[in-house]
Design a protein around this motif. Structure first.
Motif, short mmCIF file in Angstrom:
data_model
loop_
_atom_site.label_atom_id
_atom_site.label_comp_id
_atom_site.label_asym_id
_atom_site.label_seq_id
_atom_site.Cartn_x
_atom_site.Cartn_y
_atom_site.Cartn_z
N GLN A 1 15.28 -29.32 1.23
CA GLN A 1 16.42 -29.34 2.15
C GLN A 1 16.90 -27.95 2.53
OE1 GLN A 1 19.61 -31.74 0.81
NE2 GLN A 1 18.46 -33.62 0.94
N GLY A 2 16.56 -27.54 3.71
CA GLY A 2 16.94 -26.22 4.18
C GLY A 2 18.44 -26.09 4.41
N ALA B 1 30.20 -22.38 8.55
CA ALA B 1 29.92 -23.45 7.60
C ALA B 1 28.49 -23.31 7.07
CB ALA B 1 30.10 -24.81 8.25
N VAL B 2 28.31 -23.75 5.85
CA VAL B 2 26.97 -23.91 5.29
C VAL B 2 26.64 -25.38 5.47
CG1 VAL B 2 25.53 -23.81 3.23
CG2 VAL B 2 27.26 -22.05 3.63
N VAL B 3 25.57 -25.64 6.20
CA VAL B 3 25.15 -27.02 6.48
C VAL B 3 23.73 -27.21 5.96
CG1 VAL B 3 26.70 -27.26 8.47
CG2 VAL B 3 24.36 -26.48 8.83
N ARG B 4 23.41 -28.48 5.71
CA ARG B 4 22.10 -28.79 5.16
C ARG B 4 21.49 -29.95 5.94
NH1 ARG B 4 21.90 -31.24 -0.51
NH2 ARG B 4 24.00 -30.40 -0.45
N PRO C 1 18.86 -20.43 10.07
CA PRO C 1 18.50 -20.57 8.65
C PRO C 1 19.31 -19.61 7.78
CG PRO C 1 16.53 -20.42 10.01
CD PRO C 1 17.70 -20.10 10.90
N LEU C 2 19.69 -20.11 6.62
CA LEU C 2 20.44 -19.32 5.66
C LEU C 2 19.52 -19.03 4.49
CD1 LEU C 2 23.18 -18.14 4.85
CD2 LEU C 2 23.72 -20.35 3.85
N ARG C 3 19.34 -17.77 4.22
CA ARG C 3 18.45 -17.37 3.13
C ARG C 3 19.26 -16.70 2.04
NH1 ARG C 3 16.03 -16.87 7.88
NH2 ARG C 3 13.96 -17.74 8.15
N TYR C 4 19.31 -17.33 0.88
CA TYR C 4 20.01 -16.77 -0.26
C TYR C 4 19.12 -15.77 -0.97
CZ TYR C 4 23.57 -20.43 -0.01
OH TYR C 4 24.59 -21.23 0.38
N MET D 1 20.02 -30.81 18.63
CA MET D 1 18.63 -30.85 19.04
C MET D 1 17.79 -31.82 18.19
SD MET D 1 18.22 -26.80 19.96
CE MET D 1 16.60 -27.00 20.67
N GLY D 2 18.32 -33.01 17.95
CA GLY D 2 17.59 -34.04 17.22
C GLY D 2 17.66 -33.95 15.71
N GLU D 3 18.33 -32.95 15.18
CA GLU D 3 18.43 -32.77 13.73
C GLU D 3 19.87 -33.05 13.29
OE1 GLU D 3 16.32 -32.62 10.73
OE2 GLU D 3 15.36 -31.15 12.03
N LYS D 4 20.03 -33.69 12.12
CA LYS D 4 21.35 -33.98 11.57
C LYS D 4 21.61 -33.05 10.39
CE LYS D 4 21.15 -38.86 12.74
NZ LYS D 4 21.12 -40.23 12.19
N TYR D 5 22.86 -32.57 10.29
CA TYR D 5 23.24 -31.63 9.24
C TYR D 5 24.50 -32.10 8.52
CZ TYR D 5 20.24 -28.45 11.91
OH TYR D 5 19.19 -27.87 12.59
N ARG D 6 24.43 -32.12 7.20
CA ARG D 6 25.60 -32.40 6.37
C ARG D 6 26.38 -31.11 6.19
NH1 ARG D 6 24.89 -33.94 0.20
NH2 ARG D 6 25.65 -31.87 -0.19
#
Length: 106
Positions: A49-50, A97-100, A28-31, A74-79
């Motif tokens: 959207q995390g 990379a920053v992914v969402r 997780p990326l926390r701004y 692990m079953g999750e897709k990231y843009r």
């Protein structure tokens, strides 16, 4: 390090075809400033959207990803929102990379 402790990750085309497999870190990326985070309205409400930080080997080259290509883990897709190579002695050392999370609506 990626092979030993990284999670299995796939780089996929927009049609879902697996283009490459590797191991990488996604966390997780926390701004500090929430103004950079935005979400999407779906039929069931607002989804924030995390955002996540991806750190992986230089291949596959996420900096060259085309529109619609994504990573899955692990079953999750990231843009891929943004990706950059980090160099060491003139050679790509790793990619960050920053992914969402991709929110799929039915």
């Amino acid at each position: 390090m990626f092979e030993k402790w990284g999670r299995p990750v796939e780089f996929n085309s927009k049609t879902g075809e697996t283009l490459a497999q590797t191991r990488a870190f996604i966390s997780p990326l926390r701004y500090k400033n929430k103004m950079y985070l935005y979400g999407v309205n779906t039929e069931i409400g607002y989804n924030s959207q995390g955002h996540y930080l991806y750190i992986g080997p230089p291949e596959p080259d996420l900096t060259a990803a085309s529109d619609g290509e994504y990573i899955s883990c692990m079953g999750e897709k990231y843009r891929i929102d943004r990706a950059e190579k980090v160099y060491r002695a003139g050679k790509a050392f790793y990619i960050w990379a920053v992914v969402r999370v991709i929110v799929e609506t039915e």
